[in-house]
Write a protein that holds these residues in place. Structure first.
Motif, PDB file in Angstrom:
ATOM      1  N   LYS A 250       0.807  -1.233   0.000  1.00  0.00           N
ATOM      2  CA  LYS A 250       0.000   0.000   0.000  1.00  0.00           C
ATOM      3  C   LYS A 250       0.835   1.275   0.000  1.00  0.00           C
ATOM      4  O   LYS A 250       0.355   2.335   0.398  1.00  0.00           O
ATOM      5  CB  LYS A 250      -0.965   0.033   1.198  1.00  0.00           C
ATOM      6  N   LYS A 251       2.097   1.163  -0.395  1.00  0.00           N
ATOM      7  CA  LYS A 251       2.865   2.404  -0.523  1.00  0.00           C
ATOM      8  C   LYS A 251       3.778   2.414  -1.759  1.00  0.00           C
ATOM      9  O   LYS A 251       3.871   3.428  -2.432  1.00  0.00           O
ATOM     10  CB  LYS A 251       3.659   2.703   0.752  1.00  0.00           C
ATOM     11  N   ASP A 252       4.407   1.291  -2.072  1.00  0.00           N
ATOM     12  CA  ASP A 252       5.272   1.259  -3.250  1.00  0.00           C
ATOM     13  C   ASP A 252       4.431   1.048  -4.516  1.00  0.00           C
ATOM     14  O   ASP A 252       3.244   0.727  -4.432  1.00  0.00           O
ATOM     15  CB  ASP A 252       6.298   0.124  -3.131  1.00  0.00           C
ATOM     16  N   LEU A 253       5.097   1.196  -5.663  1.00  0.00           N
ATOM     17  CA  LEU A 253       4.422   0.890  -6.923  1.00  0.00           C
ATOM     18  C   LEU A 253       4.673  -0.569  -7.284  1.00  0.00           C
ATOM     19  O   LEU A 253       5.794  -1.071  -7.125  1.00  0.00           O
ATOM     20  CB  LEU A 253       4.964   1.801  -8.034  1.00  0.00           C
ATOM     21  N   HIS A 314      -2.148   7.463   4.433  1.00  0.00           N
ATOM     22  CA  HIS A 314      -1.939   6.676   3.213  1.00  0.00           C
ATOM     23  C   HIS A 314      -1.002   7.427   2.255  1.00  0.00           C
ATOM     24  O   HIS A 314      -0.040   6.856   1.741  1.00  0.00           O
ATOM     25  CB  HIS A 314      -3.312   6.435   2.574  1.00  0.00           C
ATOM     26  N   PHE A 315      -1.282   8.706   2.029  1.00  0.00           N
ATOM     27  CA  PHE A 315      -0.447   9.450   1.083  1.00  0.00           C
ATOM     28  C   PHE A 315       0.854   9.934   1.709  1.00  0.00           C
ATOM     29  O   PHE A 315       1.811  10.207   0.980  1.00  0.00           O
ATOM     30  CB  PHE A 315      -1.237  10.583   0.421  1.00  0.00           C
ATOM     31  N   GLU A 316       0.896  10.022   3.011  1.00  0.00           N
ATOM     32  CA  GLU A 316       2.185  10.329   3.659  1.00  0.00           C
ATOM     33  C   GLU A 316       3.152   9.173   3.373  1.00  0.00           C
ATOM     34  O   GLU A 316       4.305   9.382   2.986  1.00  0.00           O
ATOM     35  CB  GLU A 316       1.951  10.506   5.168  1.00  0.00           C
ATOM     36  N   LYS A 317       2.638   7.946   3.515  1.00  0.00           N
ATOM     37  CA  LYS A 317       3.484   6.761   3.258  1.00  0.00           C
ATOM     38  C   LYS A 317       3.885   6.687   1.781  1.00  0.00           C
ATOM     39  O   LYS A 317       5.016   6.337   1.447  1.00  0.00           O
ATOM     40  CB  LYS A 317       2.728   5.486   3.636  1.00  0.00           C
ATOM     41  N   ILE A 318       2.929   7.001   0.910  1.00  0.00           N
ATOM     42  CA  ILE A 318       3.237   6.954  -0.531  1.00  0.00           C
ATOM     43  C   ILE A 318       4.304   7.998  -0.866  1.00  0.00           C
ATOM     44  O   ILE A 318       5.253   7.723  -1.605  1.00  0.00           O
ATOM     45  CB  ILE A 318       1.952   7.158  -1.371  1.00  0.00           C
ATOM     46  N   LEU A 319       4.179   9.177  -0.299  1.00  0.00           N
ATOM     47  CA  LEU A 319       5.173  10.219  -0.571  1.00  0.00           C
ATOM     48  C   LEU A 319       6.563   9.782  -0.093  1.00  0.00           C
ATOM     49  O   LEU A 319       7.554   9.937  -0.820  1.00  0.00           O
ATOM     50  CB  LEU A 319       4.753  11.532   0.104  1.00  0.00           C
TER      51      LEU A 319
END
Ligand SMILES: Nc1ncnc2c1ncn2[C@@H]1O[C@H](COP(=O)(O)OP(=O)(O)OP(=O)(O)O)[C@@H](O)[C@H]1O
Ligand SMILES: N[C@@H](CCO)C(=O)O
Length: 325
Positions: A250-253, A314-319
């Motif tokens: 749920k964070k990497d591509l 969620h987007f903090e982790k993605i960033l």
């Protein structure tokens, strides 16, 4: 469900009958999901045949900003891209006022969401996104993406008091990096045009082909154009990839999903050398955009009958993940 402005059938049946040629309103239901506008499924009956529409009351966007989105949908629909088509009233208008707020009625797309997409879905979305970008080339209205750098800079100071030290540092460091990127001469070179800017899994519908085999799904259409704007096409692709091509953690591509999306996109519109160079930076910009808007919705919420803000973490982790590539 977010319904900021409740509507009953009795509020609209006369209005529909007087102003539109879509038959008699028979039912209206608030739609679950969505956090921006008040959305309703509107059923009508025309010459004995049931028809389905989506009625939206715009809660934040103004009547000045809305023609861009509605005209863009009309333009794309007329170019064969599967998007909701705004319905005209008897005077040919597509933007109205209801309960003192701007409102529109659009056609209801067929199909259902695929919230756990596979490579096939990512490829279909990549292909149609590229087609949409090209179909928007002769769209003659322009309007900035209202959730881009100008808005980030205005909003971040309001968020900082709610964050811990590490989060504050991440937000400020990334914002500064993006300011430099957006100000560079190479950024200026990136191709741009009408962009969706919010093409998440919940804004795409697929037409299942009957046998339950998702590999046979066809694309039903893209909707929710109310964050669209004239922006870099690469940003649009990055927003889309950050949501559709997410790995199981749920964070990497996910490399397979990303490969499928990019190959299908590039089969229609190949990326330039400069676009390829700045892809990692654009993935960060796209992650930052939604981290900021989710923080904003979380810490500075509005009134709604029922509203569950999306998780900012969620987007903090993605960033963080995109910054380490
Ligand atoms: N034209 C359409 N055709 C079919 N279904 C639609 C259409 N427009 C909206 N919907 C349905 O309504 C739901 C909510 O709409 P939408 O996502 O536009 O909400 P929102 O509050 O405007 O946006 P957001 O997703 O940005 O929070 C969608 O998940 C979808 O099920
Ligand atoms: N797609 C946005 C919601 C606004 O459309 C998000 O997931 O934060």
């Amino acid at each position: 469900m977010a319904v900021f402005t409740p509507l009953e059938l009795s509020d609209i049946s006369e209005w529909i009958a007087q102003n539109f040629q879509i038959g008699t309103a028979t039912a209206i239901r608030g739609i679950h999901g969505g956090i921006e506008n008040s959305n309703f499924f509107l059923d009508t009956s025309a010459d004995g045949k049931p028809q389905e529409y989506v009625l939206t009351i715009f809660e934040r966007l103004t009547a000045e900003q809305l023609p861009y989105y509605l005209e863009l949908m009309r333009h794309l629909a007329n170019r064969g891209i599967s998007v909701p088509k705004p319905i005209e009233n008897r005077n040919g208008q597509i933007l109205f006022e209801l309960k003192g707020k701007p409102a529109a009625i659009v056609s209801k797309l067929p199909g259902l969401s695929r919230l756990s997409p596979d490579s096939h879905h990512c490829a279909l979305v990549g292909e149609m996104l590229a087609k949409m970008h090209l179909a928007g080339k002769d769209f003659n209205l322009t309007q900035d993406n209202l959730r881009s750098l100008v808005w980030w800079k205005k909003t971040v100071p309001d968020l900082l008091p709610h964050l811990d030290v590490d989060q504050r540092q991440l937000l400020q460091t990334e914002l500064k990096a993006q300011e430099e990127f957006f100000g560079s001469s190479e950024y200026a070179e990136l191709p741009f045009g009408a962009s969706h800017c919010d093409l998440f899994r919940d804004n795409v519908l697929f037409d299942p082909q009957g046998n339950g085999n998702q590999a046979a799904d066809r694309l039903g259409g893209f909707f929710d154009f109310y964050f669209a704007g004239t922006d870099k096409w690469l940003f649009d692709l990055a927003v889309t990839a950050n949501d559709w091509c997410l790995a199981d953690n749920k964070k990497d591509l996910d490399p397979e999903l990303l490969k499928a999306m990019l190959a299908a996109y590039e089969a229609i519109r190949p990326l330039s050398t400069v676009e390829k160079k700045y892809w990692p930076m654009m993935l960060r910009a796209a992650a930052l955009r939604f981290w900021i808007s989710r923080l904003w919705d979380f810490y500075l919420p509005r009134n709604a009958q029922m509203l569950t803000p999306h998780d900012p973490k969620h987007f903090e982790k993605i960033l963080i993940s995109r910054r380490t590539v």
